[in-house]
Design a protein around this motif. Sequence first.
Motif, PDB file in Angstrom:
ATOM      1  N   GLU A 174      -1.542  12.028   7.066  1.00  0.00           N
ATOM      2  CA  GLU A 174      -0.504  12.716   6.051  1.00  0.00           C
ATOM      3  C   GLU A 174      -0.757  11.739   4.808  1.00  0.00           C
ATOM      4  N   GLN A 175      -1.388  10.648   4.815  1.00  0.00           N
ATOM      5  CA  GLN A 175      -1.464   9.554   3.604  1.00  0.00           C
ATOM      6  C   GLN A 175      -3.078   9.398   3.270  1.00  0.00           C
ATOM      7  N   THR A 176      -3.647  10.390   3.611  1.00  0.00           N
ATOM      8  CA  THR A 176      -5.283  10.564   3.172  1.00  0.00           C
ATOM      9  C   THR A 176      -5.219  10.329   1.692  1.00  0.00           C
ATOM     10  N   LYS A 177      -4.387  11.090   0.802  1.00  0.00           N
ATOM     11  CA  LYS A 177      -4.524  11.144  -0.521  1.00  0.00           C
ATOM     12  C   LYS A 177      -4.191   9.580  -1.143  1.00  0.00           C
ATOM     13  N   ASP A 178      -3.191   9.315  -0.662  1.00  0.00           N
ATOM     14  CA  ASP A 178      -2.821   7.713  -0.897  1.00  0.00           C
ATOM     15  C   ASP A 178      -3.794   6.726  -0.745  1.00  0.00           C
ATOM     16  N   LEU A 179      -4.303   6.959   0.624  1.00  0.00           N
ATOM     17  CA  LEU A 179      -5.562   6.009   0.954  1.00  0.00           C
ATOM     18  C   LEU A 179      -6.807   6.185  -0.002  1.00  0.00           C
ATOM     19  N   ILE A 285      -2.266  -6.667 -11.288  1.00  0.00           N
ATOM     20  CA  ILE A 285      -0.786  -6.169 -10.484  1.00  0.00           C
ATOM     21  C   ILE A 285      -1.144  -5.308  -9.384  1.00  0.00           C
ATOM     22  N   GLN A 286      -2.406  -4.596  -9.645  1.00  0.00           N
ATOM     23  CA  GLN A 286      -2.994  -3.772  -8.764  1.00  0.00           C
ATOM     24  C   GLN A 286      -3.535  -4.445  -7.731  1.00  0.00           C
ATOM     25  N   LEU A 287      -4.039  -5.759  -7.956  1.00  0.00           N
ATOM     26  CA  LEU A 287      -4.559  -6.499  -6.922  1.00  0.00           C
ATOM     27  C   LEU A 287      -3.331  -7.144  -5.963  1.00  0.00           C
ATOM     28  N   ARG A 288      -2.346  -7.316  -6.492  1.00  0.00           N
ATOM     29  CA  ARG A 288      -1.146  -7.889  -5.900  1.00  0.00           C
ATOM     30  C   ARG A 288      -0.626  -6.711  -4.482  1.00  0.00           C
ATOM     31  N   SER A 289      -0.676  -5.592  -5.082  1.00  0.00           N
ATOM     32  CA  SER A 289      -0.171  -4.422  -4.207  1.00  0.00           C
ATOM     33  C   SER A 289      -1.315  -4.232  -3.173  1.00  0.00           C
ATOM     34  N   LEU A 290      -2.540  -4.253  -3.400  1.00  0.00           N
ATOM     35  CA  LEU A 290      -3.811  -4.062  -2.525  1.00  0.00           C
ATOM     36  C   LEU A 290      -3.678  -5.200  -1.339  1.00  0.00           C
ATOM     37  N   ASP A 291      -3.436  -6.451  -1.877  1.00  0.00           N
ATOM     38  CA  ASP A 291      -3.385  -7.590  -0.823  1.00  0.00           C
ATOM     39  C   ASP A 291      -2.353  -7.253   0.072  1.00  0.00           C
ATOM     40  N   VAL A 292      -1.125  -6.984  -0.397  1.00  0.00           N
ATOM     41  CA  VAL A 292       0.029  -6.885   0.205  1.00  0.00           C
ATOM     42  C   VAL A 292      -0.277  -5.768   1.394  1.00  0.00           C
ATOM     43  N   PHE A 293      -0.881  -4.451   1.050  1.00  0.00           N
ATOM     44  CA  PHE A 293      -1.511  -3.524   1.938  1.00  0.00           C
ATOM     45  C   PHE A 293      -2.067  -4.042   2.988  1.00  0.00           C
ATOM     46  N   ILE A 294      -3.237  -4.856   2.507  1.00  0.00           N
ATOM     47  CA  ILE A 294      -4.380  -5.400   3.622  1.00  0.00           C
ATOM     48  C   ILE A 294      -3.408  -6.291   4.717  1.00  0.00           C
ATOM     49  N   HIS A 295      -2.665  -7.175   3.889  1.00  0.00           N
ATOM     50  CA  HIS A 295      -1.890  -8.035   4.732  1.00  0.00           C
ATOM     51  C   HIS A 295      -1.208  -7.204   5.948  1.00  0.00           C
ATOM     52  N   PHE A 296      -0.445  -6.145   5.520  1.00  0.00           N
ATOM     53  CA  PHE A 296       0.275  -5.640   6.612  1.00  0.00           C
ATOM     54  C   PHE A 296      -0.550  -4.523   7.528  1.00  0.00           C
ATOM     55  N   LYS A 316       3.585   2.631  -1.168  1.00  0.00           N
ATOM     56  CA  LYS A 316       3.738   1.774  -2.340  1.00  0.00           C
ATOM     57  C   LYS A 316       2.692   1.339  -3.137  1.00  0.00           C
ATOM     58  N   CYS A 317       1.486   0.854  -2.587  1.00  0.00           N
ATOM     59  CA  CYS A 317       0.397   0.443  -3.041  1.00  0.00           C
ATOM     60  C   CYS A 317      -0.100   1.729  -4.055  1.00  0.00           C
ATOM     61  N   ALA A 318      -0.282   2.804  -3.429  1.00  0.00           N
ATOM     62  CA  ALA A 318      -0.751   3.857  -4.252  1.00  0.00           C
ATOM     63  C   ALA A 318       0.003   4.366  -5.272  1.00  0.00           C
ATOM     64  N   LEU A 319       1.294   4.113  -5.185  1.00  0.00           N
ATOM     65  CA  LEU A 319       2.007   4.566  -6.462  1.00  0.00           C
ATOM     66  C   LEU A 319       2.083   3.516  -7.401  1.00  0.00           C
TER      67      LEU A 319
END
Length: 342
Positions: A174-179, A285-296, A316-319
Amino acid sequence: MMVQNNIYIDEILAQYFPAGSWVTCVGQSGANNTTRFVRVDDEQFVLRVYETHQEVDKVKYEHAILAALAEMPLPFSIPKPIRTRDGITIVRTRDGKIAGLFQYLDGVNPTLDELSEIQSYGRTAGLLSASLTHVQIQLRPAYRPYYEIESTHPSCSLQDVLSFCKNPPSEFAEQTKDLLVIYEQLTSFMEQVPTLRQLPHQLVHGDLNASNILVDEDGMVSAVLDFEFVTNDLRVMELAVCLSDFIQPSEEETITWAKILSLLSGYGQSLKLKEAEIEAVPVLIQLRSLDVFIHFLGRYLDQVSPIDIVKEYIQKCALRCNWITDNKNKLITFCVNNLLNA
């Protein structure tokens, strides 16, 4: 699994104090550590057990940074590691985890809703960055810069992350678009790394957010906490990390921009940046969100974090990535007006 056993905690504290002289209560623990508040007579301390690694060198580096900053006339407090009865600041739990005790610091975590509070936060971020410029220690940083995103989590190579985003498992269907948004931003980001490497580098806190600062009763920042992830990185990355949490696409636009302006105003009172650094703020700022996503994602693959947390950070990262794409020019203009080193 987080440390829960009181006997376990008591065995750690016995290395600092005479047996039975303390009282403990559960503290707010984040995703990376377990926390206990400790009272001994009229003194208060904070016990921290590191849950994500068992590498003493990482904690030694953190403590060395704190010792260097303690010699500077900072207008805010920082954690002070307490020595055991044997004169060391790092102890081991029975199963090999690392623990440390710190002096308790007064204050509360802010909500960062009041503009004056946010301005104080920005001013503190700039002051901390300016102070870290002068820290010189012999130890090597334990963590890589944010822009070396392939090093974010040992369970996630960059190719693994890209494959996950392009062809997600059925439980993430269901998160294909965000991914797909994340996939495109990761691909785009990697093309910009050679340019980013040319920007000014220095030590950065790397995780400066509301959970890692304390404010006094007037809403002014009184302490900066959790120096676990200090490393040599882009100077402007500190600002990008601070800004990222204010990008809440569900919030009214005027409120978001008022908060961003307050942060930039406070930061600019303490530190100015070069034009090339300001131009890099949106992508960082995008990098910070990408980093947190990869971390989790890595924690999920290691069966440490539940799937719901990964799904939350995908969204959150996609938004945030989409918001930056839509508002990049306005954000740069705000940064120029407040931060440019003329």
